[in-house]
Motif scaffolding. Structure first.
Motif, PDB file in Angstrom:
ATOM      1  N   ASP A 239       0.874  -1.114  -0.039  1.00 11.96           N
ATOM      2  CA  ASP A 239      -0.131   0.338  -0.146  1.00 11.96           C
ATOM      3  C   ASP A 239       0.869   1.482   0.257  1.00 11.96           C
ATOM      4  O   ASP A 239       0.620   2.066  -0.409  1.00 11.96           O
TER       5      ASP A 239
ATOM      6  N   LYS B 298      -2.141   3.759  -5.233  1.00 15.24           N
ATOM      7  CA  LYS B 298      -3.765   3.866  -4.525  1.00 15.24           C
ATOM      8  C   LYS B 298      -4.320   4.234  -5.154  1.00 15.24           C
ATOM      9  O   LYS B 298      -4.911   5.991  -4.608  1.00 15.24           O
ATOM     10  N   GLU B 299      -5.494   3.748  -4.592  1.00 10.00           N
ATOM     11  CA  GLU B 299      -7.311   3.772  -5.304  1.00 10.00           C
ATOM     12  C   GLU B 299      -7.597   3.780  -4.521  1.00 10.00           C
ATOM     13  O   GLU B 299      -7.617   2.728  -3.784  1.00 10.00           O
ATOM     14  N   TYR B 300      -8.444   4.043  -3.544  1.00  7.33           N
ATOM     15  CA  TYR B 300      -9.925   4.108  -2.640  1.00  7.33           C
ATOM     16  C   TYR B 300     -11.000   4.448  -3.305  1.00  7.33           C
ATOM     17  O   TYR B 300     -11.207   4.835  -4.163  1.00  7.33           O
ATOM     18  N   ARG B 301     -11.705   3.085  -2.848  1.00  8.03           N
ATOM     19  CA  ARG B 301     -12.934   3.273  -3.070  1.00  8.03           C
ATOM     20  C   ARG B 301     -14.306   3.494  -1.715  1.00  8.03           C
ATOM     21  O   ARG B 301     -14.393   2.459  -0.910  1.00  8.03           O
ATOM     22  N   PHE B 302     -14.868   4.889  -2.438  1.00 10.54           N
ATOM     23  CA  PHE B 302     -15.258   5.091  -0.987  1.00 10.54           C
ATOM     24  C   PHE B 302     -17.017   4.656  -1.393  1.00 10.54           C
ATOM     25  O   PHE B 302     -17.518   4.710  -2.762  1.00 10.54           O
TER      26      PHE B 302
ATOM     27  N   ASP C  12     -14.218   3.812   2.762  1.00 12.07           N
ATOM     28  CA  ASP C  12     -13.023   2.517   1.846  1.00 12.07           C
ATOM     29  C   ASP C  12     -12.685   1.780   3.361  1.00 12.07           C
ATOM     30  O   ASP C  12     -12.029   1.746   3.966  1.00 12.07           O
TER      31      ASP C  12
ATOM     32  N   GLU D 178     -11.927  -1.318   3.066  1.00 13.16           N
ATOM     33  CA  GLU D 178     -10.446  -1.444   3.535  1.00 13.16           C
ATOM     34  C   GLU D 178      -9.064  -0.861   4.430  1.00 13.16           C
ATOM     35  O   GLU D 178      -9.072  -2.025   5.381  1.00 13.16           O
ATOM     36  N   ALA D 179      -9.013  -0.240   3.664  1.00  9.42           N
ATOM     37  CA  ALA D 179      -7.763   1.411   4.297  1.00  9.42           C
ATOM     38  C   ALA D 179      -8.346   0.997   5.395  1.00  9.42           C
ATOM     39  O   ALA D 179      -7.326   1.376   6.360  1.00  9.42           O
TER      40      ALA D 179
ATOM     41  N   ILE E 144      -3.656   7.536   4.708  1.00  9.90           N
ATOM     42  CA  ILE E 144      -5.451   6.859   4.975  1.00  9.90           C
ATOM     43  C   ILE E 144      -6.615   8.165   5.336  1.00  9.90           C
ATOM     44  O   ILE E 144      -7.479   7.902   3.851  1.00  9.90           O
TER      45      ILE E 144
ATOM     46  N   ALA F  66      -6.453  10.703   3.216  1.00  6.41           N
ATOM     47  CA  ALA F  66      -7.488  10.500   1.742  1.00  6.41           C
ATOM     48  C   ALA F  66      -9.416  10.357   1.925  1.00  6.41           C
ATOM     49  O   ALA F  66      -9.679  10.402   1.054  1.00  6.41           O
ATOM     50  N   HIS F  67      -9.270  10.542   3.238  1.00 10.53           N
ATOM     51  CA  HIS F  67     -10.616  10.613   3.274  1.00 10.53           C
ATOM     52  C   HIS F  67     -11.098  11.677   4.740  1.00 10.53           C
ATOM     53  O   HIS F  67     -12.635  12.122   4.381  1.00 10.53           O
TER      54      HIS F  67
END
Ligand code: ADP
Length: 222
Positions: free
Chosen positions: A56, A65-69, A110, A112-113, A193, A196-197
């Motif tokens: 990561d 790194k791609e986040y899936r919100f 996300d 997982e993150a 992480i 990113a949120h």
């Protein structure tokens, strides 16, 4: 890099040693065999987490790194992560308490993150505690934010280190830190992480008493 590679080698060497001993039938008792299985289990878990962190981290550094919100029930994520680690945590002598506020709103996250951020905090609480072994996890709402706090009664962090610990590869100066395996990537990743949120990670700590890390997640636009 040298430190990180060394980190990978140590658990592998342990796993190999104990697996070989078991395979050759050189185990004096069933109790010893159980102990070896436990080491293999624990070290392979640690290896997985370390590799996840490294992968990561390099994705983040490369801007890949791609986040899936998605609207996320943070309380559920916390419960699921903790339940899958409860055995491991309690086996190491920790009293674990989880307190979750009722009816929390979903937040864009996300899953997982977020789970990985929580695992990193819990791992640190385990690694950096001496005789007093407690972990208190709380999920609550504060205004327009949902907070996940992970509190330990471990060695604590001197004020002068409280900013540096979020830098990549930084490791503290306490003797327990030097005796404990680590790559110095865990908290750097947690910070990435959370940013990113649109949130943050905060620390409150008193050396010799313990530390509380808060993951702060904004509720997002409603
Ligand atoms: P690592 O654990 O691999 O050293 P981290 O980035 O997770 O890397 O942590 C950086 C440093 O922050 C640690 O080396 C330690 O000095 C300090 N630290 C992190 N969590 C705690 C904690 N719960 N209690 C005391 N010190 C901590």
């Amino acid at each position: 890099m040298a430190n990180v590679s060394h980190e990978l080698k140590t658990p592998l060497a342990l796993i190999r040693l104990f697996a070989e001993t078991l395979e050759l039938g050189r185990v004096p008792s069933e109790e010893k065999a159980q102990q070896y299985y436990r080491v293999i289990n624990k070290e392979s878990h640690r290896l997985t987490q370390l590799i996840n962190n490294i992968l990561d981290f390099s994705r983040i550094e490369a801007g890949r790194k791609e986040y899936r919100f998605a609207p996320t029930d943070v309380a559920r994520v916390v419960r699921e992560v903790i339940e899958s680690y409860r055995f491991q945590i309690e086996q190491q002598g920790f009293a674990l308490r989880v307190e979750v506020e009722e009816d929390l709103p979903n937040v864009p996250a996300d899953e997982e993150a977020l789970g990985q951020a929580i695992i990193n905090l819990v791992n640190n609480a385990i690694k950096y505690s001496r005789e007093s072994k407690t972990i208190d996890i709380e999920v609550r709402r504060e205004g327009s934010k949902v907070l996940v706090s992970v509190k330990d009664s471990g060695i604590g962090i001197p004020r002068g280190e409280q900013k540096k610990i979020f830098e990549k590869f930084y490791r503290g100066e306490d003797s327990l830190v030097h005796e404990t395996k680590g790559s110095g990537l865990g908290l750097a990743l947690v910070r990435h992480i959370m940013e990113a949120h649109g949130g943050a990670v905060e620390v409150e700590s008193t050396p010799g008493k313990g530390s509380t890390f808060n993951l702060v997640l904004p509720l997002g636009k409603t």
